[in-house]
Write an enzyme that holds these catalytic residues in place. Structure first.
Site, PDB file in Angstrom:
ATOM      1  N   CYS A 190       6.735  -0.672  -9.042  1.00 52.23           N
ATOM      2  CA  CYS A 190       5.400  -0.091  -9.217  1.00 52.23           C
ATOM      3  C   CYS A 190       5.290   0.591 -10.574  1.00 52.23           C
ATOM      4  O   CYS A 190       4.236   0.614 -11.175  1.00 52.23           O
ATOM      5  CB  CYS A 190       5.085   0.877  -8.082  1.00 52.23           C
ATOM      6  SG  CYS A 190       6.406   2.007  -7.690  1.00 52.23           S
ATOM      7  N   GLU A 218       2.091   5.900  -1.869  1.00 53.32           N
ATOM      8  CA  GLU A 218       2.667   5.527  -3.175  1.00 53.32           C
ATOM      9  C   GLU A 218       2.310   4.072  -3.386  1.00 53.32           C
ATOM     10  O   GLU A 218       2.950   3.189  -2.812  1.00 53.32           O
ATOM     11  CB  GLU A 218       4.195   5.680  -3.149  1.00 53.32           C
ATOM     12  CG  GLU A 218       4.685   7.075  -2.935  1.00 53.32           C
ATOM     13  CD  GLU A 218       4.451   7.995  -4.119  1.00 53.32           C
ATOM     14  OE1 GLU A 218       3.946   7.529  -5.164  1.00 53.32           O
ATOM     15  OE2 GLU A 218       4.749   9.179  -3.987  1.00 53.32           O
TER      16      GLU A 218
HETATM   17  P1  NDP Z   1       2.331  -4.869   1.062  1.00 53.34           P
HETATM   18  O1  NDP Z   1       1.887  -3.728   0.289  1.00 53.34           O
HETATM   19  O2  NDP Z   1       1.305  -5.670   1.780  1.00 53.34           O
HETATM   20  O3  NDP Z   1       3.434  -4.351   2.120  1.00 53.34           O
HETATM   21  C1  NDP Z   1       4.050  -3.081   2.059  1.00 53.34           C
HETATM   22  C2  NDP Z   1       4.285  -2.588   3.478  1.00 53.34           C
HETATM   23  O4  NDP Z   1       3.029  -2.355   4.113  1.00 53.34           O
HETATM   24  C3  NDP Z   1       5.000  -3.594   4.365  1.00 53.34           C
HETATM   25  O5  NDP Z   1       5.833  -2.901   5.274  1.00 53.34           O
HETATM   26  C4  NDP Z   1       3.857  -4.274   5.086  1.00 53.34           C
HETATM   27  O6  NDP Z   1       4.247  -4.869   6.284  1.00 53.34           O
HETATM   28  C5  NDP Z   1       2.920  -3.117   5.318  1.00 53.34           C
HETATM   29  N1  NDP Z   1       1.530  -3.476   5.473  1.00 53.34           N
HETATM   30  C6  NDP Z   1       0.810  -4.317   4.720  1.00 53.34           C
HETATM   31  N2  NDP Z   1      -0.472  -4.365   5.144  1.00 53.34           N
HETATM   32  C7  NDP Z   1      -0.558  -3.551   6.206  1.00 53.34           C
HETATM   33  C8  NDP Z   1      -1.613  -3.200   7.093  1.00 53.34           C
HETATM   34  N3  NDP Z   1      -2.839  -3.703   6.959  1.00 53.34           N
HETATM   35  N4  NDP Z   1      -1.355  -2.314   8.085  1.00 53.34           N
HETATM   36  C9  NDP Z   1      -0.120  -1.816   8.232  1.00 53.34           C
HETATM   37  N5  NDP Z   1       0.919  -2.111   7.441  1.00 53.34           N
HETATM   38  C10 NDP Z   1       0.718  -2.971   6.424  1.00 53.34           C
HETATM   39  O7  NDP Z   1       3.179  -5.794   0.135  1.00 53.34           O
HETATM   40  P2  NDP Z   1       3.321  -7.378   0.025  1.00 53.34           P
HETATM   41  O8  NDP Z   1       4.702  -7.690   0.355  1.00 53.34           O
HETATM   42  O9  NDP Z   1       2.283  -8.147   0.753  1.00 53.34           O
HETATM   43  O10 NDP Z   1       3.089  -7.525  -1.545  1.00 53.34           O
HETATM   44  C11 NDP Z   1       1.794  -7.782  -2.069  1.00 53.34           C
HETATM   45  C12 NDP Z   1       1.596  -7.090  -3.396  1.00 53.34           C
HETATM   46  O11 NDP Z   1       1.679  -5.684  -3.198  1.00 53.34           O
HETATM   47  C13 NDP Z   1       2.652  -7.353  -4.462  1.00 53.34           C
HETATM   48  O12 NDP Z   1       2.439  -8.525  -5.156  1.00 53.34           O
HETATM   49  C14 NDP Z   1       2.505  -6.123  -5.333  1.00 53.34           C
HETATM   50  O13 NDP Z   1       1.438  -6.288  -6.222  1.00 53.34           O
HETATM   51  C15 NDP Z   1       2.172  -5.046  -4.342  1.00 53.34           C
HETATM   52  N6  NDP Z   1       3.345  -4.235  -3.982  1.00 53.34           N
HETATM   53  C16 NDP Z   1       3.516  -3.081  -4.667  1.00 53.34           C
HETATM   54  C17 NDP Z   1       4.597  -2.283  -4.395  1.00 53.34           C
HETATM   55  C18 NDP Z   1       4.785  -1.039  -5.171  1.00 53.34           C
HETATM   56  O14 NDP Z   1       5.825  -0.381  -5.049  1.00 53.34           O
HETATM   57  N7  NDP Z   1       3.810  -0.679  -5.967  1.00 53.34           N
HETATM   58  C19 NDP Z   1       5.625  -2.641  -3.406  1.00 53.34           C
HETATM   59  C20 NDP Z   1       5.340  -3.882  -2.726  1.00 53.34           C
HETATM   60  C21 NDP Z   1       4.235  -4.632  -3.015  1.00 53.34           C
HETATM   61  P3  NDP Z   1       4.541  -6.464   6.377  1.00 53.34           P
HETATM   62  O15 NDP Z   1       5.634  -6.766   5.430  1.00 53.34           O
HETATM   63  O16 NDP Z   1       4.944  -6.660   7.796  1.00 53.34           O
HETATM   64  O17 NDP Z   1       3.256  -7.126   6.026  1.00 53.34           O
END
Ligand code: NDP
Length: 453
Positions: free
Chosen positions: A260, A226
């Site tokens: 999102c 998602e």
């Molecule tokens: P991320 O998408 O990077 O993080 C979401 C989850 O994925 C967290 O638990 C994170 O862990 C984990 N994760 C991230 N990268 C990896 C990887 N390479 N391997 C394994 N797990 C991973 O969100 P951010 O907080 O960095 O936000 C960045 C951007 O993402 C936002 O500005 C927004 O645009 C988008 N976003 C969109 C969402 C949605 O619902 N559409 C929700 C959240 C973010 P950890 O926190 O430890 O890095």
């Protein structure tokens, strides 16, 4: 791992990471616990989910405070989130047995049917924006289907992740069947490949989704993603402009713009462009941002300062490329990750506001010559999560929603929202698989054919 209050920048708590040895033991134990859980009756599993619902309702103030402290969600919105989690638990407690009943299929066999077996232990990689809801909408169906789950939450909401684990155990879920781990990204990659993990689900950015899905693909494990969205809201010639503006603004500012499925691109036909922009500007001007613990606040801070800075850069780069900022657009001179409601106009291809997800309170208003151009612009995106169409000609609007828009959830004269009864998910760079409804509970099962000659 640190939790930081985004309204002040203060560190609230620090947490020890789960070690690699602990992760191995947790995965092994989850696997064993799942072998027992899969043989428990639907009624027994439903009793745990009903207790979860009760705890989510009765502790909603406590959970809302936790969310407010860790990621800045205004209190009232945190309470609503907890209530919605209770709803999804009740929903699957009531319906899982029906959804997973054997399907008899007539064939050459004496008897043939499909039966749904659980897959095993599912790793859930979750984001901070709806720290409770994102997890429960996955966990309620997954647990009812007989799976185990390991939660790796976003690193800024570890307090919420541990509170969820405690709630699960208090509701009667066996300790080993649901565990929260405090893990880094490399550990997630290892866990996906662990022999005791059957599948992975991720909610978050497209970047994170690609990283997780490629590891899952390499290990031939099922994944559900998602991811982000840049939802278009189309304001067509027959639209009720006032109502459309209200709905668009509400959707854009939900969760301080960090959703999102928030409205991100407002695509307005020429006839309504000026009145719509005026109405949206008036409404967004009237929204107050501040400490999420204060009453009467519409928006809290964004969840982290780096996310606020990233958003501000997207705004700046859009302006440099020709967009006009008609409201907001400046970083307030105060501590915390605050960003004001912002409106960009003259947004077009090549600009971050047109091409990327704006994960904060920034609306991109785009002019379209006519309905066909509005549809073309709506689909001119790498994302495909949600979309909405506004028109008093509801039949035409419905046809556009049903047949012409490239997105997983298309609404008419309403903003896109998730509902346990309806499937939720995206296409294109917004991911694959579906959550919620009977589709959601069938993602983490073995759809098994049984044939008796
Ligand atoms: P991320 O998408 O990077 O993080 C979401 C989850 O994925 C967290 O638990 C994170 O862990 C984990 N994760 C991230 N990268 C990896 C990887 N390479 N391997 C394994 N797990 C991973 O969100 P951010 O907080 O960095 O936000 C960045 C951007 O993402 C936002 O500005 C927004 O645009 C988008 N976003 C969109 C969402 C949605 O619902 N559409 C929700 C959240 C973010 P950890 O926190 O430890 O890095």
């Amino acid at each position: 791992m640190k939790s930081v209050n985004p309204a002040t920048g203060d560190v609230i708590a620090t947490y020890e990471k789960t070690t690699d040895q602990e992760l191995q033991a947790i995965a092994e134990q989850a696997d064993k616990a799942q072998q027992k859980w899969r043989n428990r009756s639907f009624d027994a599993r439903a009793a745990c989910l009903r207790e979860m619902a009760r705890l989510l309702e009765s502790n909603k103030e406590k959970y809302a405070e936790l969310m407010a402290r860790e990621m800045g969600k205004p209190l009232a919105q945190g309470q609503s989130e907890s209530e919605k989690c209770a709803w999804v638990c009740e929903y699957y407690a009531d319906h899982a047995a029906d959804f997973l009943e054997d399907d008899i299929i007539v064939s050459d066999a004496e008897k043939s049917y499909v039966t749904y077996n659980p897959l095993g232990t599912v790793l859930a990689v979750m984001p901070w924006n709806f720290p409770f809801w994102q997890l429960f909408r996955f966990a309620a169906p997954a647990l009812m289907a007989g799976n185990a789950a390991i939660l790796k939450h976003a690193s800024n909401v570890t307090g919420c992740a541990l509170a969820i684990e405690e709630l699960m155990h208090e509701s009667g879920i066996p300790r080993e069947l649901f565990r929260t781990v405090v893990a880094g990204r490399e550990q997630v990659q290892d866990l996906i490949q662990n022999e005791h993990i059957a599948a992975v689900t991720l909610t978050g950015s497209t970047r994170a989704g690609k990283a997780v899905a490629s590891t899952a693909g390499g290990a031939l494990k099922k994944s559900v993603l998602e991811l982000g969205g840049s939802d278009p809201y189309l304001i067509l010639a027959n639209a009720d402009v006032e109502k459309a503006a209200e709905t668009c603004v509400t959707s854009r500012l939900i969760n301080s713009g960090q959703s999102c499925i928030a409205a991100k691109r407002f695509i307005v036909v020429e006839k309504h462009y000026k009145p719509f922009l005026e109405a949206v500007t008036e409404l967004m001007k009237g929204k107050h941002f501040g400490d999420p613990f204060e009453e009467g606040i519409d928006l809290g801070p964004m969840a982290r300062e780096d996310l606020r800075d990233e958003l501000h850069q997207q705004v700046q780069h859009s302006i440099e490329a020709g967009a006009q900022c008609v409201l907001g657009g400046n970083v307030p001179a105060r501590p915390g990750a605050f960003y004001p409601p912002t409106i960009l106009t003259e947004v077009g291809p090549g600009m971050p506001a047109y091409e990327e997800e704006l994960f904060g309170p920034v609306a991109a208003v785009i002019r379209a010559g006519d309905e066909q151009e509005a549809i073309r612009i709506a689909n001119d995106t790498s994302y495909g999560l949600g979309a909405a169409v506004f028109s008093k000609d509801v039949n035409r609007a419905e046809k556009i929603a049903a047949r012409e828009l490239e997105a997983g959830c298309c609404f008419v004269n309403a903003f896109v929202k998730s509902d346990p009864r309806l499937p939720f998910g995206g296409i294109k760079q917004s991911g694959f698989g579906r959550e919620l409804s009977h589709f959601g509970i069938k993602e983490f099962v073995n759809v098994k054919t049984v044939y008796r000659a």
